[in-house]
Design a protein around this motif. Structure first.
Motif, PDB file in Angstrom:
ATOM      1  N   MET A 136      14.728  19.862 -54.784  1.00 50.43           N
ATOM      2  CA  MET A 136      14.707  20.236 -53.370  1.00 50.43           C
ATOM      3  C   MET A 136      14.013  19.490 -52.525  1.00 50.43           C
ATOM      4  O   MET A 136      12.805  18.793 -52.826  1.00 50.43           O
ATOM      5  N   PRO A 137      14.273  19.384 -51.053  1.00 52.59           N
ATOM      6  CA  PRO A 137      13.342  18.476 -50.323  1.00 52.59           C
ATOM      7  C   PRO A 137      12.255  19.116 -49.858  1.00 52.59           C
ATOM      8  O   PRO A 137      11.862  19.160 -48.472  1.00 52.59           O
ATOM      9  N   GLY A 138      11.426  19.436 -50.578  1.00 52.31           N
ATOM     10  CA  GLY A 138      10.130  20.071 -50.453  1.00 52.31           C
ATOM     11  C   GLY A 138       9.668  20.905 -51.602  1.00 52.31           C
ATOM     12  O   GLY A 138      10.569  21.147 -52.484  1.00 52.31           O
ATOM     13  N   PRO A 139       8.556  21.539 -51.692  1.00 53.13           N
ATOM     14  CA  PRO A 139       7.936  22.285 -52.654  1.00 53.13           C
ATOM     15  C   PRO A 139       8.855  23.515 -52.894  1.00 53.13           C
ATOM     16  O   PRO A 139       9.353  24.151 -51.941  1.00 53.13           O
ATOM     17  N   PHE A 140       8.992  23.953 -54.211  1.00 54.34           N
ATOM     18  CA  PHE A 140       9.533  25.262 -54.433  1.00 54.34           C
ATOM     19  C   PHE A 140       9.330  25.616 -55.906  1.00 54.34           C
ATOM     20  O   PHE A 140       8.960  24.712 -56.838  1.00 54.34           O
ATOM     21  N   ASN A 141       9.590  27.059 -56.300  1.00 51.84           N
ATOM     22  CA  ASN A 141       9.184  27.195 -57.608  1.00 51.84           C
ATOM     23  C   ASN A 141      10.509  27.464 -58.387  1.00 51.84           C
ATOM     24  O   ASN A 141      11.390  28.204 -57.905  1.00 51.84           O
ATOM     25  N   PRO A 142      10.482  26.440 -59.480  1.00 53.73           N
ATOM     26  CA  PRO A 142      11.666  26.466 -60.294  1.00 53.73           C
ATOM     27  C   PRO A 142      12.189  27.666 -60.562  1.00 53.73           C
ATOM     28  O   PRO A 142      13.560  27.966 -60.595  1.00 53.73           O
ATOM     29  N   ASP A 143      11.445  28.620 -61.015  1.00 51.53           N
ATOM     30  CA  ASP A 143      11.579  29.995 -61.529  1.00 51.53           C
ATOM     31  C   ASP A 143      12.417  30.777 -60.452  1.00 51.53           C
ATOM     32  O   ASP A 143      13.106  31.721 -60.723  1.00 51.53           O
ATOM     33  N   ARG A 144      12.310  30.451 -59.244  1.00 54.10           N
ATOM     34  CA  ARG A 144      12.996  31.175 -57.997  1.00 54.10           C
ATOM     35  C   ARG A 144      14.070  30.704 -57.350  1.00 54.10           C
ATOM     36  O   ARG A 144      14.731  31.161 -56.374  1.00 54.10           O
ATOM     37  N   LEU A 145      14.479  29.554 -58.137  1.00 51.09           N
ATOM     38  CA  LEU A 145      15.649  29.051 -57.726  1.00 51.09           C
ATOM     39  C   LEU A 145      17.077  29.404 -58.395  1.00 51.09           C
ATOM     40  O   LEU A 145      17.000  29.466 -60.039  1.00 51.09           O
ATOM     41  N   LEU A 146      17.531  30.247 -57.925  1.00 51.24           N
ATOM     42  CA  LEU A 146      18.655  31.276 -58.549  1.00 51.24           C
ATOM     43  C   LEU A 146      20.041  30.695 -58.148  1.00 51.24           C
ATOM     44  O   LEU A 146      20.258  30.304 -57.248  1.00 51.24           O
ATOM     45  N   CYS A 147      21.040  31.314 -59.048  1.00 55.35           N
ATOM     46  CA  CYS A 147      22.365  31.097 -58.556  1.00 55.35           C
ATOM     47  C   CYS A 147      23.503  32.241 -58.908  1.00 55.35           C
ATOM     48  O   CYS A 147      23.053  33.206 -59.884  1.00 55.35           O
ATOM     49  N   HIS A 148      24.419  32.326 -58.545  1.00 60.34           N
ATOM     50  CA  HIS A 148      25.545  33.206 -58.793  1.00 60.34           C
ATOM     51  C   HIS A 148      26.882  32.332 -58.691  1.00 60.34           C
ATOM     52  O   HIS A 148      27.238  31.662 -57.730  1.00 60.34           O
ATOM     53  N   GLU A 149      27.474  32.578 -59.693  1.00 57.52           N
ATOM     54  CA  GLU A 149      28.684  31.835 -59.893  1.00 57.52           C
ATOM     55  C   GLU A 149      29.852  32.808 -59.440  1.00 57.52           C
ATOM     56  O   GLU A 149      30.037  33.917 -59.892  1.00 57.52           O
ATOM     57  N   LEU A 150      30.767  32.359 -58.314  1.00 56.29           N
ATOM     58  CA  LEU A 150      31.796  32.960 -57.792  1.00 56.29           C
ATOM     59  C   LEU A 150      33.019  32.671 -58.768  1.00 56.29           C
ATOM     60  O   LEU A 150      34.044  33.366 -58.775  1.00 56.29           O
ATOM     61  N   ILE A 151      32.913  31.345 -59.190  1.00 57.96           N
ATOM     62  CA  ILE A 151      33.933  31.014 -60.096  1.00 57.96           C
ATOM     63  C   ILE A 151      33.164  30.555 -61.415  1.00 57.96           C
ATOM     64  O   ILE A 151      32.025  29.964 -61.272  1.00 57.96           O
ATOM     65  N   PRO A 152      33.430  31.054 -62.580  1.00 59.50           N
ATOM     66  CA  PRO A 152      32.985  31.084 -63.799  1.00 59.50           C
ATOM     67  C   PRO A 152      32.827  29.415 -64.030  1.00 59.50           C
ATOM     68  O   PRO A 152      33.787  28.758 -63.996  1.00 59.50           O
ATOM     69  N   GLY A 153      31.515  28.995 -64.302  1.00 55.95           N
ATOM     70  CA  GLY A 153      31.080  27.676 -64.884  1.00 55.95           C
ATOM     71  C   GLY A 153      30.886  26.775 -63.722  1.00 55.95           C
ATOM     72  O   GLY A 153      30.692  25.849 -63.807  1.00 55.95           O
ATOM     73  N   ALA A 154      30.927  27.486 -62.534  1.00 60.08           N
ATOM     74  CA  ALA A 154      30.784  26.496 -61.154  1.00 60.08           C
ATOM     75  C   ALA A 154      29.124  26.053 -61.242  1.00 60.08           C
ATOM     76  O   ALA A 154      28.982  24.939 -60.596  1.00 60.08           O
ATOM     77  N   ALA A 155      28.260  26.547 -62.033  1.00 56.58           N
ATOM     78  CA  ALA A 155      27.043  26.120 -61.964  1.00 56.58           C
ATOM     79  C   ALA A 155      26.807  24.972 -63.188  1.00 56.58           C
ATOM     80  O   ALA A 155      25.528  24.347 -63.235  1.00 56.58           O
TER      81      ALA A 155
END
Ligand code: COA
Length: 171
Positions: A136-155
């Motif tokens: 990401m364009p700045g600091p972040f904790n990778p453990d807090r980068l989350l996702c939700h697939e609305l279409i299976p496999g989208a991630a």
């Protein structure tokens, strides 16, 4: 009080100052230093995907989604900011807003929603850690980068820098 006491409706331009007041109260004034804000700078929020929660016609919560692109080609929505007025927290408005927003995003054909936030909370709405080498364009904790697939496999195959769409032009 429970979540059914809240009304959810689309955000309107007239809500802007009250939304900013809620964000200031919920996050504090340093909120604009967050990496998620870098991703929204100069960008336009996803149309028809911003909602507010009201209690007795009083605005108490806000959720927005912003378009992002991961690795120059994978389109996703960035959920946030999400905030509930401190006195109204813990009564289910946050989860109502998330569920309402995700349903609207799915109806609009979006496949993937990402965010930076508390995993134990967002797991209640079906979010999990986003696997893959995503920056990401700045600091972040990778453990807090989350996702939700609305279409299976989208991630699947998410990899590379996450940017606002206008910053990927010419890449
Ligand atoms: C985080 C926030 C949006 C949650 O909204 P809310 O309406 O208070 O939460 P809800 O009532 O929908 O959900 C409450 C449940 O989530 C849990 N929860 C709330 N915040 C949590 C957190 N940060 N981590 C883990 N669980 C959390 C509560 O314990 C409760 O669990 P239970 O149902 O098992 O009792 C709200 O507290 C808020 O605005 N916080 C400040 C701003 C913020 O942190 N925004 C999120 C950015 S990542």
């Amino acid at each position: 009080m429970n979540s059914s006491f809240f009304d959810i409706r689309p955000e309107t331009p007239e809500d802007a100052s009250l939304i900013n007041a809620i964000l200031d109260e919920a996050f504090g004034l340093t909120r604009m230093t967050k990496t998620s804000y870098r991703l929204r700078e100069g960008s336009v929020q996803a149309p028809d995907l911003a909602f507010v929660a009201e209690l007795d016609s009083r605005l108490v919560g806000t959720i927005q989604f912003w378009p992002v692109v991961i690795g120059a080609s994978k389109h996703a929505l960035l959920l946030g900011p999400l905030a509930i007025l401190p006195a109204m927290q813990g009564f289910g408005a946050g989860l109502r807003l998330i569920e309402h927003g995700l349903a609207a995003a799915a109806r609009a054909g979006h496949g993937l929603v990402v965010l930076v936030g508390d995993a134990p909370y967002y797991a209640k709405a079906g979010f999990r850690k986003l696997e893959g080498d995503v920056q990401m364009p700045g600091p972040f904790n990778p453990d807090r980068l989350l996702c939700h697939e609305l279409i299976p496999g989208a991630a699947d195959g998410a990899e590379g820098m996450m940017l606002a769409p206008h910053r990927t032009e010419g890449l």
